[in-house]
Design a protein around this motif. Structure first.
Motif: not given
Length: 315
Positions: A94-96, A103-108
């Motif tokens: 889900w996070s990926s 796009v401004d979220c650091l992939a977690t």
């Protein structure tokens, strides 16, 4: 305070410091079913919370993303965490997808001590994960569990930061506190741990760990706020070392799961005694920009914030 007034106050802080915005290393975006359960737990003041805890930013996912963008948050995280086996892989998927769309979220990504953890953590690293989340309190596991040996090794070798809730606040767990982290770092000294919540309430001991290790950082999440000062205030005797650790402290908010405004969280940091503008620029932006290789001048990306409509709840 209205949403627009709060956003204006936040912009005034970071622009007054000459920053292009804020980097927030401790925000939560989760599958709706999981977020609803988290909010219900806070609503019930469950045993890991221990007190009334109203959620200030209880809105839908798109509105929450837009809120952070309106505040000038350039990068943020989607910290997910499992509380049982066979949950982490689904959360990582889900996070990926969320990071691909945001796009401004650091992939977690996250993990749990279980068979297969080394393999799915390696896969997450290979697919571009920028930060991991480990929640020792909620997960109720020892970070030194042998099932995590390969996990920590892969994360250490990749240099990927880990936001780790390992302090004993707001309520202690079986494996919280500084000692398990010290043991972990003796085996994996290059781990880029980001100690959540400044390690509250064991502030001094986690400051020791941070200052003794070039790789360890602390995040400010909820620390120094009036809400936390009621029960776990930051000790005045540690303020000189707090200032000395300025290059290893990063800003975190716990958005949206905070019982006060985002502006209040910022003012709690900017109002600390003895800190100067250089310290604040590092903590609110530049330290995290270096840690995550975020260009100092690139703009916030993604669609424009949703306009506020008549009748929207004030924040």
């Amino acid at each position: 305070m209205t949403h627009s007034d709060e956003a204006a106050g936040i912009h005034q802080i970071w622009s007054g410091l000459g920053l292009p915005g804020i980097i927030d290393v401790h925000t939560h975006f989760m599958p709706k079913s999981v977020m609803d359960k988290v909010w219900n737990y806070f609503d019930s003041a469950g045993p890991l919370v221990g007190r009334p805890w109203p959620i200030n930013y209880r809105t839908d996912e798109a509105h929450r993303v837009a809120t952070l963008r309106a505040f000038g948050v350039r990068r943020f995280t989607s910290l997910v965490y499992p509380h049982k086996p066979e949950m982490a892989t689904w959360l990582n998927q889900w996070s990926s997808q969320f990071a691909t769309e945001t796009v401004d979220c650091l992939a977690t990504a996250t993990f749990y001590p279980e068979p297969g953890a080394t393999e799915y953590v390696a896969a997450a690293i290979d697919s571009g994960t920028r930060v991991f989340k480990a929640h020792i309190q909620v997960g109720d596991y020892d970070p030194n569990d042998p099932l995590l040996d390969g996990v920590w090794g892969a994360i250490e070798d990749s240099g990927t930061p880990v936001v780790i809730h390992c302090g004993s606040g707001p309520q202690p767990g079986r494996f919280t506190g500084p000692d398990p982290v010290r043991r972990l770092l003796r085996r994996h000294p290059r781990l880029r741990l980001i100690i959540a919540h400044m390690g509250m309430p064991e502030y001094g001991e986690f400051l020791d760990i941070c200052l003794d290790s070039e790789a360890v950082h602390l995040d400010t999440t909820m620390a120094f706020t009036a809400f936390i000062d009621e029960s776990m205030p930051f000790p005045a005797e540690h303020e000189p070392r707090l200032r000395a650790a300025g290059e290893r402290i990063v800003f975190g908010s716990d958005f949206p799961n905070i019982p006060y405004g985002y502006l209040d969280a910022l003012r709690a940091v900017t109002g600390l005694p003895g800190v100067d503008d250089a310290w604040l620029r590092d903590v609110l932006h530049d330290n995290a920009a270096r840690l995550f290789a975020v260009p100092l001048t690139s703009p916030v990306t993604g669609p424009a914030p949703h306009p506020r409509k008549a009748g929207d709840r004030d924040l």
